[in-house]
Enzyme design. Sequence first.
Site, PDB file in Angstrom:
ATOM      1  N   THR A 402     -13.001  -2.652  41.104  1.00  0.00           N
ATOM      2  CA  THR A 402     -13.212  -1.590  42.084  1.00  0.00           C
ATOM      3  C   THR A 402     -13.095  -0.239  41.399  1.00  0.00           C
ATOM      4  OG1 THR A 402     -12.254  -3.019  43.795  1.00  0.00           O
ATOM      5  CG2 THR A 402     -12.339  -0.684  44.308  1.00  0.00           C
ATOM      6  N   GLY A 487      -7.640  -1.688  42.577  1.00  0.00           N
ATOM      7  CA  GLY A 487      -6.446  -2.470  42.273  1.00  0.00           C
ATOM      8  C   GLY A 487      -6.206  -3.654  43.178  1.00  0.00           C
ATOM      9  N   GLY A 488      -7.236  -4.138  43.908  1.00  0.00           N
ATOM     10  CA  GLY A 488      -7.006  -5.267  44.805  1.00  0.00           C
ATOM     11  C   GLY A 488      -5.991  -4.905  45.870  1.00  0.00           C
TER      12      GLY A 488
END
Length: 581
Positions: A402, A487-488
Amino acid sequence: MGRLFQLVAAGVAVLSLNAIDVFAQTRADQPEEGFYRSSRPVEVGENHMVVTAHPTATATGLLILRNGGTAMDAAVAVQMVLNLVEPQSSGIGGGAFLLYRDGKTGRLTTYDGRETAPAAADPSYWLEGGGEPMAFRRAVPGGLSVGVPGTLKLLEEAHKKHGKLPWADVLTPAIGLAEAGFSVSPRLAASVSRAIGWGRFTAFPETLAYFTEKGEPLQEGFLRKNEPFAWTLRLIANGGSEAFYQGGIGAEIVSRVRNAEINPGVMTEADLAAYKIVERPPVCASYRRWEVCGMGPPSSGGLTVGQILKLLEPFDLASMGPGPEAAHLIAEASRLAFADRGRYMADSDFVQVPLAGLLDTDYLAERSKAIDPAKSMGKAEPGVPPGAPVNGKDGSKESSGTSHFVIVDGQGDMVSMTTTIETGFGSGLMVGGFLLNNELTDFSFRPEIDGRPVANRVEGGKRPRSSMAPTIVLEDGEPVLLIGSPGGSRIIGYVAQAIIAVLDWGMDPQAAVEMGHVINRNGGTDLEEGTPVADWAVALEAKGHTVKVRNLNSGLHVIQLKDGKFYGGADPRREGLAMTD
């Protein structure tokens, strides 16, 4: 695409070289998992500011602003260049959330460009024989994990409302760069090397060919051209998103998904043609004297960041300052917020999400009483906010391929946008010079837990839950901070901590993003290795935390508005750069 193309293309070439030159003096070679490097000064400006994950993308955005474009014009150009120079993280084969503030009206709105599940998908989508869920690592590559992309549609619709320059003109920098070639960055080279070492592209010859040269992974500094992407962008420049969603590009996407070498998918051309952007009101939470506004469902980002901050309101973090005592409190608030996230947050167009209840002041004040400054509560259980449905807990994973960028123009228009293809390099499938996402792995692989339906189960047309948290913070109705990160599911903790660092501890944006991370997702507490916070392990263990010191790769990008000036911070764990006038 005449004179402006020449001006912007030439300007980007020169300014990008300057940006990379500055960047090269301050960075060390960094693997995808990120590293900590010595601090650098905050960027200060008074007119325009752009902060992105790559110097060339930042330079492109600034050149668009200098040539009379708006923040939204710059956002389109930035995303297209990131698709080219940072393909492992985002692009038109993925999805995005955009938080926009209109400088004239002060109106804040969000654009939901999250991917959707094909119409044929149902709750058993990820179940194999015997009713057991497919292993996550097996599910990622191939066509089954690909959701209907939303990023391009989002950019087009937001540009129609907030752009000033012609659509074709804002695509020209990326077209020129794709044709002339871009220099492979240290981060991209390291990411490619690692992916190939893991066999990420072995099943996909087209993708492997793009990321190698003479049989070897792309090396730092190699000039990579991408003619297929230039051709894709020219089709989009001339025909708009229709060429993608209802034209030849879409037909190629569907064919690639359905005929993938492994895990062939079920997406159809009708799924692409049916895709819609949803314009939603922001989710805002009061925090002390500020209002923290972000993205609502299907993202859990705005709600969970808001919950963490409100749970911390009873504690005087400002007097406490950064240290193990504050880290303990932040971790405990995160436990409570993540417990609620796992039970209640999903696509609100499909399931009941108690939006107001989750941010209810009385509810969170009562929940906050569970935070003991002396010891950890351990695993937190979800609460029962006003209006809560009966759901099963969701333990779905979320990867970190991302990117995030923030832009402010001279008229006060603002963009905070988080954009993704999910896991690094997405599904591994490549079409038209860009990678396709693996976003459907963000759904719960189990549709029911303990006999209760999981809110984030797969359903046709549904958008998987996200943690993306593009944020704008207001004080007395005026913006004071734009922030977000990749970062999820750790995005939530990265963003919440950086907000606290700026608002409560008075750090400038660069210091806030450089601070070591403390992350808790209702389990163990992670401390970022190589940073001062790693030394807090003993104190936190004494309070009952199970601590792991590990590499934590955020990509926080921040603009603070203060005293008539812009202050920009770019995360040193990636290749980000803030540039301004």
